[in-house]
Design a protein around this motif. Sequence first.
Motif, PDB file in Angstrom:
ATOM      1  N   GLU A 176     -10.358  -0.135  -6.515  1.00  0.00           N
ATOM      2  CA  GLU A 176     -11.570   0.511  -6.024  1.00  0.00           C
ATOM      3  C   GLU A 176     -11.278   1.610  -5.002  1.00  0.00           C
ATOM      4  O   GLU A 176     -12.151   2.413  -4.687  1.00  0.00           O
ATOM      5  N   THR A 177     -10.055   1.645  -4.492  1.00  0.00           N
ATOM      6  CA  THR A 177      -9.667   2.696  -3.554  1.00  0.00           C
ATOM      7  C   THR A 177      -9.000   3.837  -4.313  1.00  0.00           C
ATOM      8  O   THR A 177      -8.600   3.683  -5.478  1.00  0.00           O
ATOM      9  N   SER A 178      -8.858   4.998  -3.674  1.00  0.00           N
ATOM     10  CA  SER A 178      -8.281   6.159  -4.357  1.00  0.00           C
ATOM     11  C   SER A 178      -6.857   5.895  -4.808  1.00  0.00           C
ATOM     12  O   SER A 178      -6.415   6.398  -5.846  1.00  0.00           O
ATOM     13  N   ILE A 179      -6.108   5.121  -4.015  1.00  0.00           N
ATOM     14  CA  ILE A 179      -4.758   4.692  -4.394  1.00  0.00           C
ATOM     15  C   ILE A 179      -4.740   3.174  -4.388  1.00  0.00           C
ATOM     16  O   ILE A 179      -5.042   2.549  -3.373  1.00  0.00           O
ATOM     17  N   ARG A 188      -0.826   7.507   1.303  1.00  0.00           N
ATOM     18  CA  ARG A 188      -1.853   8.324   0.655  1.00  0.00           C
ATOM     19  C   ARG A 188      -1.573   9.817   0.772  1.00  0.00           C
ATOM     20  O   ARG A 188      -2.186  10.620   0.061  1.00  0.00           O
ATOM     21  N   LYS A 189      -0.672  10.201   1.662  1.00  0.00           N
ATOM     22  CA  LYS A 189      -0.356  11.614   1.826  1.00  0.00           C
ATOM     23  C   LYS A 189       0.592  12.116   0.744  1.00  0.00           C
ATOM     24  O   LYS A 189       0.767  13.323   0.578  1.00  0.00           O
ATOM     25  N   SER A 193       1.689  13.065  -2.891  1.00  0.00           N
ATOM     26  CA  SER A 193       0.924  13.536  -4.041  1.00  0.00           C
ATOM     27  C   SER A 193       1.073  12.640  -5.264  1.00  0.00           C
ATOM     28  O   SER A 193       0.167  12.560  -6.092  1.00  0.00           O
ATOM     29  N   SER A 222       0.856  -1.189   0.000  1.00  0.00           N
ATOM     30  CA  SER A 222       0.000   0.000   0.000  1.00  0.00           C
ATOM     31  C   SER A 222       0.886   1.231   0.000  1.00  0.00           C
ATOM     32  O   SER A 222       1.923   1.262   0.674  1.00  0.00           O
ATOM     33  N   LYS A 277      -0.567   7.794  -6.331  1.00  0.00           N
ATOM     34  CA  LYS A 277      -1.421   7.091  -7.293  1.00  0.00           C
ATOM     35  C   LYS A 277      -0.681   6.816  -8.589  1.00  0.00           C
ATOM     36  O   LYS A 277      -0.759   5.710  -9.140  1.00  0.00           O
TER      37      LYS A 277
END
Length: 266
Positions: free
Chosen positions: A52-55, A18-19, A21, A15, A24
Amino acid sequence: MSKGSFEGRILFIKSYNRKMSSAKDWALTDIAISAKTSTHKNVLKLVGCCLETSIPTIVYEYAQNGVLADRILLKIIRQIAHVTVYLNTTFSRPIIHTNITSRNIFLDQHDVPKLADFSLCISIPEGEIHVVTDHVIGTLGFLCPSYLNTNTITEKTDVYSFSMVLLQILTGQDYYGLHTLASKNIDMLRNNPLEDHEKLMDSLRNRALNEIVDPAILKEEGGASLEPQLQAVLDLALTCTEYYPEIRPTMVDVIKKLRQIERSIA
């Protein structure tokens, strides 16, 4: 990477933060390159991903013996060289990994090395020999100095990163340990990183083999008799760390030299 399981099968799950930029974009690049290269025996195989998740979350095969950084094994070097050549030469647009580190090399239950993390890969356009990037990204200690200085990526960028992995295997030291091994007077973080690099390499070139090579390697059965071969491997690694890319050998030349060294042992 963390460990998980699905239908009784143990897997690696990756994973991204997510912080960040670019997380993704890095994840999607990792998925695309992993899918393209998973047929190679020395690539950590992509099993699947969750979009399905933002990242995206990425799922890989499980490598039972962990990362190379946790298992210092000299015998895997030529296989890592082979997978690097595979990336650099197999496709119409050569793939430069840019982040070959001991933390991105996993070992399966047979100690077969598996290269992973293709999130920072750069493809060189057909007919070109380099790419100029907007900014430098990678891992401290494995970043090619000329890339740091010019933002220019070539196949020789991976040659440098490979050489730093090789130096870590030979010495049993991480990046910080290499500096301490070479000279306790080197201030590697407060001064110019390019200048620090040159100080480090010059110091290593001027040290005796038994002052550099991991004592565990020399203590192994027959280790002392292998000193000429270990010296040849060390010389090769230092040649691959030359600042100017054109002076470094290609990865194909590295494989040829490693084969010569192996034949001299047989």
